[in-house]
Design a protein around this motif. Structure first.
Motif, PDB file in Angstrom:
ATOM      1  N   PRO A  24       0.806  -1.225   0.000  1.00 14.61           N
ATOM      2  CA  PRO A  24       0.000   0.000   0.000  1.00 14.61           C
ATOM      3  C   PRO A  24       0.841   1.278   0.000  1.00 14.61           C
ATOM      4  O   PRO A  24       0.392   2.318  -0.472  1.00 14.61           O
ATOM      5  CB  PRO A  24      -0.832  -0.118   1.281  1.00 14.61           C
ATOM      6  CG  PRO A  24      -0.958  -1.590   1.501  1.00 14.61           C
ATOM      7  CD  PRO A  24       0.388  -2.144   1.070  1.00 14.61           C
ATOM      8  N   ASN A  25       2.067   1.190   0.515  1.00 19.01           N
ATOM      9  CA  ASN A  25       2.931   2.375   0.591  1.00 19.01           C
ATOM     10  C   ASN A  25       3.955   2.464  -0.533  1.00 19.01           C
ATOM     11  O   ASN A  25       4.820   3.347  -0.510  1.00 19.01           O
ATOM     12  CB  ASN A  25       3.635   2.415   1.946  1.00 19.01           C
ATOM     13  CG  ASN A  25       2.663   2.749   3.050  1.00 19.01           C
ATOM     14  OD1 ASN A  25       1.952   3.736   2.971  1.00 19.01           O
ATOM     15  ND2 ASN A  25       2.611   1.907   4.054  1.00 19.01           N
ATOM     16  N   ASN A  26       3.885   1.598  -1.530  1.00 20.63           N
ATOM     17  CA  ASN A  26       4.841   1.652  -2.635  1.00 20.63           C
ATOM     18  C   ASN A  26       4.934   3.029  -3.301  1.00 20.63           C
ATOM     19  O   ASN A  26       6.036   3.465  -3.625  1.00 20.63           O
ATOM     20  CB  ASN A  26       4.533   0.586  -3.679  1.00 20.63           C
ATOM     21  CG  ASN A  26       5.258  -0.706  -3.411  1.00 20.63           C
ATOM     22  OD1 ASN A  26       5.849  -0.908  -2.364  1.00 20.63           O
ATOM     23  ND2 ASN A  26       5.203  -1.616  -4.370  1.00 20.63           N
ATOM     24  N   PRO A  27       3.826   3.742  -3.512  1.00 24.93           N
ATOM     25  CA  PRO A  27       3.963   5.072  -4.121  1.00 24.93           C
ATOM     26  C   PRO A  27       4.826   6.005  -3.273  1.00 24.93           C
ATOM     27  O   PRO A  27       5.658   6.742  -3.816  1.00 24.93           O
ATOM     28  CB  PRO A  27       2.520   5.583  -4.218  1.00 24.93           C
ATOM     29  CG  PRO A  27       1.683   4.347  -4.253  1.00 24.93           C
ATOM     30  CD  PRO A  27       2.413   3.371  -3.362  1.00 24.93           C
TER      31      PRO A  27
ATOM     32  N   ALA B 165      -3.646  -9.408 -10.382  1.00 25.79           N
ATOM     33  CA  ALA B 165      -4.715  -8.702  -9.667  1.00 25.79           C
ATOM     34  C   ALA B 165      -4.717  -7.201  -9.934  1.00 25.79           C
ATOM     35  O   ALA B 165      -5.754  -6.552  -9.781  1.00 25.79           O
ATOM     36  CB  ALA B 165      -4.615  -8.962  -8.164  1.00 25.79           C
ATOM     37  N   VAL B 166      -3.597  -6.625 -10.353  1.00 27.34           N
ATOM     38  CA  VAL B 166      -3.535  -5.175 -10.543  1.00 27.34           C
ATOM     39  C   VAL B 166      -4.379  -4.689 -11.712  1.00 27.34           C
ATOM     40  O   VAL B 166      -4.648  -3.489 -11.809  1.00 27.34           O
ATOM     41  CB  VAL B 166      -2.088  -4.662 -10.704  1.00 27.34           C
ATOM     42  CG1 VAL B 166      -1.300  -4.910  -9.436  1.00 27.34           C
ATOM     43  CG2 VAL B 166      -1.416  -5.265 -11.901  1.00 27.34           C
ATOM     44  N   ILE B 167      -4.822  -5.576 -12.575  1.00 21.88           N
ATOM     45  CA  ILE B 167      -5.677  -5.120 -13.681  1.00 21.88           C
ATOM     46  C   ILE B 167      -7.108  -4.854 -13.237  1.00 21.88           C
ATOM     47  O   ILE B 167      -7.867  -4.227 -13.960  1.00 21.88           O
ATOM     48  CB  ILE B 167      -5.658  -6.095 -14.882  1.00 21.88           C
ATOM     49  CG1 ILE B 167      -6.254  -7.441 -14.496  1.00 21.88           C
ATOM     50  CG2 ILE B 167      -4.268  -6.239 -15.442  1.00 21.88           C
ATOM     51  CD1 ILE B 167      -6.499  -8.358 -15.677  1.00 21.88           C
ATOM     52  N   ASP B 168      -7.454  -5.292 -12.018  1.00 19.58           N
ATOM     53  CA  ASP B 168      -8.805  -5.099 -11.502  1.00 19.58           C
ATOM     54  C   ASP B 168      -8.887  -3.768 -10.753  1.00 19.58           C
ATOM     55  O   ASP B 168      -8.533  -3.676  -9.569  1.00 19.58           O
ATOM     56  CB  ASP B 168      -9.185  -6.253 -10.580  1.00 19.58           C
ATOM     57  CG  ASP B 168     -10.585  -6.138 -10.021  1.00 19.58           C
ATOM     58  OD1 ASP B 168     -11.333  -5.205 -10.413  1.00 19.58           O
ATOM     59  OD2 ASP B 168     -10.952  -6.990  -9.185  1.00 19.58           O
TER      60      ASP B 168
ATOM     61  N   SER C 196     -10.598  -4.189  -3.852  1.00 18.11           N
ATOM     62  CA  SER C 196     -10.560  -3.454  -2.593  1.00 18.11           C
ATOM     63  C   SER C 196      -9.342  -3.811  -1.748  1.00 18.11           C
ATOM     64  O   SER C 196      -9.175  -3.288  -0.649  1.00 18.11           O
ATOM     65  CB  SER C 196     -11.835  -3.724  -1.793  1.00 18.11           C
ATOM     66  OG  SER C 196     -11.920  -5.106  -1.485  1.00 18.11           O
ATOM     67  N   TYR C 197      -8.494  -4.687  -2.252  1.00 19.48           N
ATOM     68  CA  TYR C 197      -7.307  -5.087  -1.506  1.00 19.48           C
ATOM     69  C   TYR C 197      -6.298  -3.938  -1.457  1.00 19.48           C
ATOM     70  O   TYR C 197      -5.894  -3.422  -2.499  1.00 19.48           O
ATOM     71  CB  TYR C 197      -6.657  -6.325  -2.125  1.00 19.48           C
ATOM     72  CG  TYR C 197      -7.471  -7.584  -1.954  1.00 19.48           C
ATOM     73  CD1 TYR C 197      -7.537  -8.219  -0.720  1.00 19.48           C
ATOM     74  CD2 TYR C 197      -8.169  -8.107  -3.026  1.00 19.48           C
ATOM     75  CE1 TYR C 197      -8.292  -9.370  -0.557  1.00 19.48           C
ATOM     76  CE2 TYR C 197      -8.931  -9.255  -2.872  1.00 19.48           C
ATOM     77  CZ  TYR C 197      -8.989  -9.882  -1.647  1.00 19.48           C
ATOM     78  OH  TYR C 197      -9.737 -11.008  -1.486  1.00 19.48           O
TER      79      TYR C 197
ATOM     80  N   VAL D 274      -0.137  -1.039  -5.347  1.00  9.61           N
ATOM     81  CA  VAL D 274       0.666  -1.356  -6.526  1.00  9.61           C
ATOM     82  C   VAL D 274       0.102  -0.653  -7.755  1.00  9.61           C
ATOM     83  O   VAL D 274       0.855  -0.162  -8.597  1.00  9.61           O
ATOM     84  CB  VAL D 274       0.773  -2.879  -6.734  1.00  9.61           C
ATOM     85  CG1 VAL D 274       1.436  -3.208  -8.061  1.00  9.61           C
ATOM     86  CG2 VAL D 274       1.559  -3.517  -5.586  1.00  9.61           C
ATOM     87  N   ARG D 275      -1.215  -0.567  -7.867  1.00 11.50           N
ATOM     88  CA  ARG D 275      -1.823   0.166  -8.992  1.00 11.50           C
ATOM     89  C   ARG D 275      -1.373   1.630  -8.970  1.00 11.50           C
ATOM     90  O   ARG D 275      -0.982   2.183  -9.991  1.00 11.50           O
ATOM     91  CB  ARG D 275      -3.348   0.089  -8.945  1.00 11.50           C
ATOM     92  CG  ARG D 275      -3.922  -1.247  -9.391  1.00 11.50           C
ATOM     93  CD  ARG D 275      -5.448  -1.241  -9.370  1.00 11.50           C
ATOM     94  NE  ARG D 275      -5.991  -0.222 -10.254  1.00 11.50           N
ATOM     95  CZ  ARG D 275      -6.148  -0.373 -11.569  1.00 11.50           C
ATOM     96  NH1 ARG D 275      -5.810  -1.494 -12.156  1.00 11.50           N
ATOM     97  NH2 ARG D 275      -6.656   0.594 -12.298  1.00 11.50           N
ATOM     98  N   ARG D 276      -1.424   2.263  -7.792  1.00 15.91           N
ATOM     99  CA  ARG D 276      -0.992   3.661  -7.679  1.00 15.91           C
ATOM    100  C   ARG D 276       0.491   3.801  -8.000  1.00 15.91           C
ATOM    101  O   ARG D 276       0.903   4.752  -8.660  1.00 15.91           O
ATOM    102  CB  ARG D 276      -1.307   4.215  -6.289  1.00 15.91           C
ATOM    103  CG  ARG D 276      -2.794   4.482  -6.065  1.00 15.91           C
ATOM    104  CD  ARG D 276      -3.060   5.271  -4.788  1.00 15.91           C
ATOM    105  NE  ARG D 276      -2.382   4.746  -3.611  1.00 15.91           N
ATOM    106  CZ  ARG D 276      -2.843   3.764  -2.840  1.00 15.91           C
ATOM    107  NH1 ARG D 276      -4.004   3.189  -3.126  1.00 15.91           N
ATOM    108  NH2 ARG D 276      -2.155   3.353  -1.786  1.00 15.91           N
ATOM    109  N   PHE D 277       1.291   2.841  -7.532  1.00 13.06           N
ATOM    110  CA  PHE D 277       2.722   2.860  -7.851  1.00 13.06           C
ATOM    111  C   PHE D 277       2.940   2.781  -9.359  1.00 13.06           C
ATOM    112  O   PHE D 277       3.704   3.561  -9.925  1.00 13.06           O
ATOM    113  CB  PHE D 277       3.440   1.695  -7.159  1.00 13.06           C
ATOM    114  CG  PHE D 277       4.810   1.455  -7.706  1.00 13.06           C
ATOM    115  CD1 PHE D 277       5.878   2.244  -7.322  1.00 13.06           C
ATOM    116  CD2 PHE D 277       5.034   0.446  -8.637  1.00 13.06           C
ATOM    117  CE1 PHE D 277       7.150   2.044  -7.852  1.00 13.06           C
ATOM    118  CE2 PHE D 277       6.290   0.232  -9.169  1.00 13.06           C
ATOM    119  CZ  PHE D 277       7.351   1.030  -8.770  1.00 13.06           C
TER     120      PHE D 277
END
Length: 97
Positions: free
Chosen positions: A19-22, A48-51, A55-56, A62-65
């Motif tokens: 969650p803190n990758n960005p 999973a990042v394509i979804d 809500s995970y 990772v999506r935000r990163f």
């Protein structure tokens, strides 16, 4: 730690709570210099990042990163998929321009 007064880091490896990758990426940029290598692990999360509706927290981090990495003009980056006994995942490699 701040970038002021400290030598830049090279290379930088990000493999922590997703969650803190960005935020880790933003700090990596502050602590880097042109030519620094930034590697981030687990950027596909078994697909999973394509979804976008997931809500995970790990998937959303990772999506935000990935979005931040793609829009950051200070780096040239790519993601490389890996396949092994633990399934498939990926890591991102960025070079600071």
């Amino acid at each position: 730690m701040t970038a002021e007064g400290n030598s830049p880091f090279n290379p930088i490896f990000i493999d922590a709570d997703k969650p803190n990758n960005p935020d880790y990426f933003k700090w990596a940029l502050k602590l880097s210099r042109p030519g620094s290598l930034i590697v981030a692990d687990n950027v596909v999360r078994n697909g999973a990042v394509i979804d976008a509706t997931s809500s995970y927290p790990s998937v959303q981090g990772v999506r935000r990163f990935n979005e931040l990495l793609a829009s950051e003009p200070r780096v040239s980056a790519t993601a490389i998929q890996t396949v092994g006994s633990k399934g498939y995942d990926s890591f991102a490699i960025a070079i600071v321009n």
